[in-house]
Design a protein around this motif. Structure first.
Motif, mmCIF file in Angstrom:
data_model
loop_
_atom_site.group_PDB
_atom_site.id
_atom_site.type_symbol
_atom_site.label_atom_id
_atom_site.label_comp_id
_atom_site.label_asym_id
_atom_site.label_seq_id
_atom_site.Cartn_x
_atom_site.Cartn_y
_atom_site.Cartn_z
ATOM 1 N N PRO A 154 13.561 0.158 8.535
ATOM 2 C CA PRO A 154 12.191 0.360 8.560
ATOM 3 C C PRO A 154 11.723 0.051 10.327
ATOM 4 O O PRO A 154 12.432 -0.839 11.175
ATOM 5 N N TYR A 155 10.448 0.752 10.753
ATOM 6 C CA TYR A 155 9.850 0.392 11.877
ATOM 7 C C TYR A 155 9.189 -1.183 11.741
ATOM 8 O O TYR A 155 9.017 -1.313 10.781
ATOM 9 N N ALA A 156 9.185 -1.588 12.969
ATOM 10 C CA ALA A 156 8.801 -3.216 13.021
ATOM 11 C C ALA A 156 7.346 -3.157 12.655
ATOM 12 O O ALA A 156 6.881 -4.228 12.131
ATOM 13 N N SER A 157 6.417 -2.079 12.956
ATOM 14 C CA SER A 157 5.193 -2.187 12.799
ATOM 15 C C SER A 157 4.809 -0.755 12.275
ATOM 16 O O SER A 157 5.362 0.062 12.292
ATOM 17 N N ILE A 158 3.492 -0.825 11.608
ATOM 18 C CA ILE A 158 2.933 0.303 10.834
ATOM 19 C C ILE A 158 2.352 1.187 12.097
ATOM 20 O O ILE A 158 2.461 2.396 11.886
ATOM 21 N N HIS A 159 2.132 0.737 13.087
ATOM 22 C CA HIS A 159 1.720 1.646 14.181
ATOM 23 C C HIS A 159 2.870 2.522 14.607
ATOM 24 O O HIS A 159 2.861 3.875 15.110
ATOM 25 N N ASP A 160 4.096 1.729 14.713
ATOM 26 C CA ASP A 160 5.141 2.688 15.223
ATOM 27 C C ASP A 160 5.674 3.696 14.257
ATOM 28 O O ASP A 160 6.153 4.823 14.436
ATOM 29 N N ALA A 161 5.596 3.291 12.929
ATOM 30 C CA ALA A 161 5.937 4.085 11.821
ATOM 31 C C ALA A 161 5.018 5.355 11.757
ATOM 32 O O ALA A 161 5.500 6.538 11.658
ATOM 33 N N LEU A 162 3.452 5.211 11.947
ATOM 34 C CA LEU A 162 2.798 6.356 11.880
ATOM 35 C C LEU A 162 2.974 6.901 13.305
ATOM 36 O O LEU A 162 2.841 8.295 13.004
ATOM 37 N N GLY A 163 3.252 6.488 14.245
ATOM 38 C CA GLY A 163 3.241 7.254 15.606
ATOM 39 C C GLY A 163 4.528 8.018 15.392
ATOM 40 O O GLY A 163 4.777 9.410 15.764
ATOM 41 N N ALA A 164 5.731 7.648 14.806
ATOM 42 C CA ALA A 164 6.919 8.274 14.571
ATOM 43 C C ALA A 164 6.779 9.596 13.651
ATOM 44 O O ALA A 164 7.136 10.700 13.778
ATOM 45 N N LEU A 165 5.911 9.257 12.594
ATOM 46 C CA LEU A 165 5.519 10.233 11.665
ATOM 47 C C LEU A 165 4.634 11.501 12.246
ATOM 48 O O LEU A 165 4.710 12.602 12.160
ATOM 49 N N ALA B 193 -4.467 2.104 9.419
ATOM 50 C CA ALA B 193 -2.986 1.422 9.750
ATOM 51 C C ALA B 193 -2.986 0.073 9.138
ATOM 52 O O ALA B 193 -2.066 -0.442 8.700
ATOM 53 N N ALA B 194 -4.073 -0.587 9.568
ATOM 54 C CA ALA B 194 -4.117 -2.170 9.353
ATOM 55 C C ALA B 194 -4.129 -2.509 7.828
ATOM 56 O O ALA B 194 -3.800 -3.586 7.423
ATOM 57 N N ASP B 195 -4.339 -1.345 6.874
ATOM 58 C CA ASP B 195 -4.538 -1.659 5.511
ATOM 59 C C ASP B 195 -3.043 -1.374 4.828
ATOM 60 O O ASP B 195 -3.164 -1.718 3.909
ATOM 61 N N ILE B 196 -2.192 -0.739 5.568
ATOM 62 C CA ILE B 196 -0.961 -0.184 4.759
ATOM 63 C C ILE B 196 -0.079 -1.324 4.805
ATOM 64 O O ILE B 196 0.333 -1.860 6.049
ATOM 65 N N PRO C 184 7.674 17.302 -3.867
ATOM 66 C CA PRO C 184 7.541 16.270 -3.274
ATOM 67 C C PRO C 184 8.097 15.041 -4.074
ATOM 68 O O PRO C 184 7.411 14.877 -5.195
ATOM 69 N N GLY C 185 8.755 13.981 -3.887
ATOM 70 C CA GLY C 185 8.994 12.899 -4.507
ATOM 71 C C GLY C 185 10.267 12.864 -5.410
ATOM 72 O O GLY C 185 10.684 12.022 -6.129
ATOM 73 N N SER C 186 10.659 14.400 -5.772
ATOM 74 C CA SER C 186 11.910 14.425 -6.743
ATOM 75 C C SER C 186 13.085 13.956 -5.984
ATOM 76 O O SER C 186 13.235 13.535 -4.720
ATOM 77 N N ASN C 187 14.368 14.077 -6.691
ATOM 78 C CA ASN C 187 15.561 13.644 -6.160
ATOM 79 C C ASN C 187 16.047 14.611 -4.962
ATOM 80 O O ASN C 187 16.799 14.289 -4.136
ATOM 81 N N LEU C 188 15.410 15.816 -5.039
ATOM 82 C CA LEU C 188 15.958 16.779 -4.074
ATOM 83 C C LEU C 188 15.360 16.390 -2.600
ATOM 84 O O LEU C 188 15.916 16.898 -1.712
ATOM 85 N N LEU C 189 14.185 15.975 -2.531
ATOM 86 C CA LEU C 189 13.423 15.444 -1.571
ATOM 87 C C LEU C 189 13.417 13.699 -1.279
ATOM 88 O O LEU C 189 12.614 13.117 -1.818
ATOM 89 N N PRO C 190 14.626 13.039 -0.780
ATOM 90 C CA PRO C 190 14.705 11.742 -1.039
ATOM 91 C C PRO C 190 13.617 10.879 -0.147
ATOM 92 O O PRO C 190 12.979 11.683 0.830
ATOM 93 N N TRP C 191 13.350 9.605 -0.451
ATOM 94 C CA TRP C 191 12.381 8.847 0.295
ATOM 95 C C TRP C 191 12.951 8.072 1.219
ATOM 96 O O TRP C 191 14.077 7.708 1.064
ATOM 97 N N VAL C 192 12.462 8.073 2.362
ATOM 98 C CA VAL C 192 12.902 7.276 3.555
ATOM 99 C C VAL C 192 11.760 6.281 3.864
ATOM 100 O O VAL C 192 10.574 6.638 4.138
ATOM 101 N N VAL C 193 12.033 5.047 3.546
ATOM 102 C CA VAL C 193 11.066 3.782 3.679
ATOM 103 C C VAL C 193 10.915 3.672 5.245
ATOM 104 O O VAL C 193 11.706 3.189 5.885
ATOM 105 N N THR C 194 9.828 3.889 6.013
ATOM 106 C CA THR C 194 9.617 3.788 7.356
ATOM 107 C C THR C 194 9.045 2.458 7.551
ATOM 108 O O THR C 194 9.014 2.062 9.018
ATOM 109 N N PHE C 195 8.241 1.953 6.783
ATOM 110 C CA PHE C 195 7.683 0.686 7.108
ATOM 111 C C PHE C 195 7.319 -0.226 5.752
ATOM 112 O O PHE C 195 7.205 0.470 4.737
#
Length: 165
Positions: free
Chosen positions: A7-18, A73-76, A140-151
């Protein structure tokens, strides 16, 4: 974005990458881009992403009425993204081959009752069933579309000192 295993170190980095990931895909409707979010109040959301930037994310089609919600972002505290993966198409291909084997075996067994057209009949029936099944399963969210935790906000484990102690 999918290459990152940690995962990214901060939510701002994760949202920027998204944001960087979704920007070139903004005009293509190929695959749904869905996120799971947990906010500080404990509320959890799973919905499609309309827009993401370093300061906020906008979700659409929230259950149960399809509402739109903007989250700062600060609330996530937790963010996971459902991304298409090569495994998705491998699963579909292997399942299709398996269903093809079932059709051939079934056609040989049912040939006395269905006649010479058993293969055609079974191919249509099994193909229709597979199409309906994958259409319902490839969401979305099924096993065919795996979840990647970014933050994921770091939490103190038992025995570790916290900022308040």
């Amino acid at each position: 974005m999918a290459e990152d295993a940690t995962p990214y170190a901060s939510i701002h980095d994760a949202l920027g990458a998204l944001e960087d990931y979704l920007d070139p895909l903004s005009f293509s409707g190929d695959d749904p881009h869905v996120v799971r979010i947990v906010v500080r109040s404990g509320e959890q959301y799973q919905a499609k992403v309309r827009q993401a930037n370093m300061d906020e994310i906008t979700l659409v089609n929230l259950p149960p009425h399809g509402a739109t919600k903007r989250i700062n972002a600060a609330d996530i505290t937790y963010l996971a993204v459902a991304l298409p993966a090569p495994r998705r198409w491998l699963t579909v291909a292997l399942t299709t081959l398996g269903l093809g084997d079932i059709v051939v075996v079934g056609a040989r067994l049912l040939r006395p009752w269905l006649g010479e057209n058993a293969l055609i009949v079974l191919t249509v029936v099994v193909g229709t069933a597979a199409f309906i099944r994958f259409g319902a399963y490839d969401q979305p969210g099924s096993n065919l579309l795996p979840w990647v935790v970014t933050f994921c906000e770091p939490t103190a484990t038992f025995g570790e000192p916290t900022a308040s102690s």
